[in-house]
Design a protein around this motif. Structure first.
Motif, short mmCIF file in Angstrom:
data_model
loop_
_atom_site.label_atom_id
_atom_site.label_comp_id
_atom_site.label_asym_id
_atom_site.label_seq_id
_atom_site.Cartn_x
_atom_site.Cartn_y
_atom_site.Cartn_z
N LYS A 186 7.48 -2.99 14.48
CA LYS A 186 7.71 -3.35 13.08
C LYS A 186 8.26 -2.15 12.31
O LYS A 186 7.88 -1.01 12.58
CB LYS A 186 6.36 -3.76 12.49
N VAL A 208 10.58 -7.59 9.94
CA VAL A 208 11.77 -6.77 10.16
C VAL A 208 11.37 -5.65 11.12
O VAL A 208 10.33 -5.02 10.95
CB VAL A 208 12.28 -6.18 8.82
N THR A 241 1.42 4.04 1.34
CA THR A 241 1.28 4.96 2.48
C THR A 241 2.60 5.64 2.80
O THR A 241 2.66 6.45 3.73
CB THR A 241 0.81 4.18 3.73
N LYS A 251 0.84 -1.21 0.00
CA LYS A 251 0.00 0.00 0.00
C LYS A 251 0.87 1.26 0.00
O LYS A 251 1.86 1.32 0.73
CB LYS A 251 -0.99 -0.02 1.16
N ASN A 308 9.36 -4.28 3.63
CA ASN A 308 8.52 -4.68 2.49
C ASN A 308 9.31 -5.61 1.56
O ASN A 308 8.78 -6.60 1.05
CB ASN A 308 8.08 -3.46 1.66
N LYS A 324 -4.11 1.32 15.10
CA LYS A 324 -4.18 2.55 14.30
C LYS A 324 -5.30 3.47 14.74
O LYS A 324 -5.21 4.69 14.60
CB LYS A 324 -4.32 2.22 12.82
N GLY A 326 4.33 -10.56 4.75
CA GLY A 326 5.06 -10.55 6.01
C GLY A 326 4.16 -11.03 7.14
O GLY A 326 2.93 -11.14 6.98
N LYS A 385 6.36 1.59 6.80
CA LYS A 385 6.68 2.73 5.94
C LYS A 385 5.92 4.00 6.30
O LYS A 385 6.32 5.09 5.95
CB LYS A 385 6.46 2.37 4.48
N SER A 386 4.80 3.86 7.03
CA SER A 386 4.03 5.06 7.34
C SER A 386 4.43 5.67 8.68
O SER A 386 3.86 6.67 9.09
CB SER A 386 2.53 4.72 7.35
N ASP A 398 3.04 -9.59 9.71
CA ASP A 398 2.00 -8.68 10.21
C ASP A 398 0.66 -8.87 9.50
O ASP A 398 -0.37 -8.40 9.98
CB ASP A 398 2.46 -7.22 10.06
N1 AQP Z 1 8.65 -4.80 8.73
C1 AQP Z 1 8.24 -5.74 7.89
N2 AQP Z 1 8.81 -6.95 7.87
C2 AQP Z 1 8.40 -7.91 7.01
N3 AQP Z 1 7.42 -7.71 6.11
C3 AQP Z 1 6.82 -6.50 6.09
N4 AQP Z 1 5.83 -6.00 5.35
C4 AQP Z 1 5.60 -4.72 5.72
N5 AQP Z 1 6.43 -4.38 6.72
C5 AQP Z 1 7.20 -5.47 6.98
C6 AQP Z 1 5.15 -6.73 4.28
O1 AQP Z 1 5.22 -5.96 3.09
C7 AQP Z 1 4.00 -6.11 2.35
C8 AQP Z 1 3.42 -4.75 2.06
O2 AQP Z 1 3.18 -4.10 3.30
P1 AQP Z 1 2.10 -2.96 3.46
O3 AQP Z 1 2.28 -1.98 2.37
O4 AQP Z 1 0.76 -3.57 3.54
O5 AQP Z 1 2.38 -2.40 4.90
P2 AQP Z 1 3.52 -1.50 5.59
O6 AQP Z 1 4.74 -1.37 4.73
O7 AQP Z 1 3.67 -2.02 6.94
O8 AQP Z 1 2.86 -0.06 5.55
P3 AQP Z 1 2.29 0.83 6.69
O9 AQP Z 1 1.38 1.82 6.07
O10 AQP Z 1 3.39 1.36 7.55
O11 AQP Z 1 1.43 -0.20 7.46
P4 AQP Z 1 1.27 -0.39 8.97
O12 AQP Z 1 0.73 0.90 9.42
O13 AQP Z 1 0.33 -1.53 8.95
O14 AQP Z 1 2.59 -0.67 9.58
C9 AQP Z 1 3.09 -6.97 3.21
O15 AQP Z 1 3.17 -8.30 2.76
C10 AQP Z 1 3.66 -6.85 4.59
O16 AQP Z 1 3.42 -7.99 5.39
#
Ligand code: AQP
Length: 336
Positions: A201, A192, A15, A13, A22, A116, A153, A204-205, A155
């Motif tokens: 965790k 990660v 964000t 996503k 990722n 969140k 991942g 990215k946001s 999460d």
């Molecule tokens: N830290 C991580 N370690 C392993 N896998 C990860 N993923 C995300 N963070 C980790 C995996 O990457 C894919 C895309 O993730 P995403 O875009 O759905 O979520 P994000 O990067 O975690 O973005 P946000 O906006 O920061 O989300 P939240 O707020 O939920 O932390 C997925 O397969 C995810 O598992």
């Protein structure tokens, strides 16, 4: 006899800028394994980025950047389908039927909603209703393609579980309609952690980026972030995620980047400094080709647009029959 190839769906996503989390948790496996061994779709799931406060212009920029990075990382449009979620109406069409299958209670139990919504309230923002319902949209993303495998991942485990539950419930009530998907996770680095806060965790946001390695970080920035990673008190290098989360995180990252086992690597280090240095260099080398390819692709937006247009067309063709079948099964009158 020919066996049907399995179907894979996953997404990212927009964000924020894509991170090492990722890449190691998801994207690298899509590139190295999933696109070769299955019929695979990978999506920039932009509708999911609307569940929290967002800036429209930034969202457009990040969506394009995420798509470009997926291609730069090695997704090959000749092997798999790369597209933007909002370009394919079937996701939203199916989501409503699944909202009529899910219950309020099961959505309120979602960990990401709990975390969140607290954050949104603390920031003085309203909690968007979509923050509660988006796991249903994610279930629609998956089920619309008769997906077998969802490489994600750690999460995302709970969300894929929900997709499974909804598929089973819908099939039981209305007749077999959906393939029941399963999540797959990498053996190492499935979660990660933030280098500055190894109990959280790497996301990215998150606002403070000093513990987050972004795929487009310059090598010196990567080195600085890894060298400043929070380690644990003590000096011995042991792999223990509970007692030594900071060191374990570095070992996970180094292991994933070098295709080794974290516990085995631990035995080769007697000091944190050397571990950090080697981890930093391994990450720099891992990301170098992605950054270089991204620069080339970013200079050719016409190519990226074409890939996304063709990807959306292909995706629509795959999703429409499944979603139409669900509309019929649930009792909606087909349009004459
Ligand atoms: N830290 C991580 N370690 C392993 N896998 C990860 N993923 C995300 N963070 C980790 C995996 O990457 C894919 C895309 O993730 P995403 O875009 O759905 O979520 P994000 O990067 O975690 O973005 P946000 O906006 O920061 O989300 P939240 O707020 O939920 O932390 C997925 O397969 C995810 O598992």
């Amino acid at each position: 006899m020919d066996q049907k190839r399995s179907r894979t769906f996953s997404g990212v996503k927009p964000t924020g800028h894509l991170t090492l989390g990722n890449y190691l948790g998801a994207v690298r496996r899509w590139v190295e394994a999933d696109q070769h061994r299955s019929d695979a779709l990978f999506s920039v799931v932009d509708l999911h980025a609307l569940t929290v406060e967002h800036d429209p212009a930034r969202l457009r920029r990040l969506s394009r950047q995420a798509a470009t990075l997926l291609l730069a990382a090695g997704l090959d449009p000749a092997l798999c389908t790369v597209y933007v979620q909002s370009h394919v109406d079937e996701h939203a069409r199916l989501s409503y039927l699944l909202e009529c299958t899910a219950t309020d209670g099961e959505l309120r139990r979602m960990i990401q909603y709990k975390e969140k919504s607290v954050r949104a309230r603390a920031a003085g923002d309203g909690v968007r209703l979509s923050l509660l319902t988006y796991p249903v949209l994610m279930a629609a993303d998956i089920l619309a393609y008769a997906t077998d495998d969802v490489p994600v991942g750690e999460d995302q485990r709970q969300h894929v579980e929900l997709a499974r539950d909804l598929a089973l419930r819908f099939n039981q009530r209305y007749g077999h309609t959906f393939t029941v998907p399963r999540a797959t996770h990498p053996a190492v680095a499935a979660r990660v952690m933030d280098l500055q806060d190894p109990m959280s965790k790497m996301g990215k946001s998150h606002e403070n980026g000093s513990g987050i390695v972004y795929l487009l970080d310059e090598p010196d920035v990567v080195r600085k972030k890894v060298m400043r990673a929070v380690t644990d008190s003590g000096t011995e290098v042991v792999y223990d995620r509970e007692a030594r989360p900071g060191v374990a995180n570095l070992l996970d990252i180094l292991a994933a980047a070098t295709d080794r086992a974290p516990a085995e690597l631990a035995g080769e280090y007697s000091a944190y400094g050397a571990l950090k240095r080697d981890t930093a260099e391994a990450v720099v080398e891992l990301l170098r080709p992605v950054r270089e390819r991204h620069a080339e692709l970013a200079a050719d937006p016409g190519y990226v647009d074409r890939v996304l247009r063709e990807g959306a067309e292909r995706a629509r063709g795959m999703a429409r029959p499944v979603v139409d079948r669900a509309y019929r099964a649930i009792g909606l009158l087909p349009a004459a």
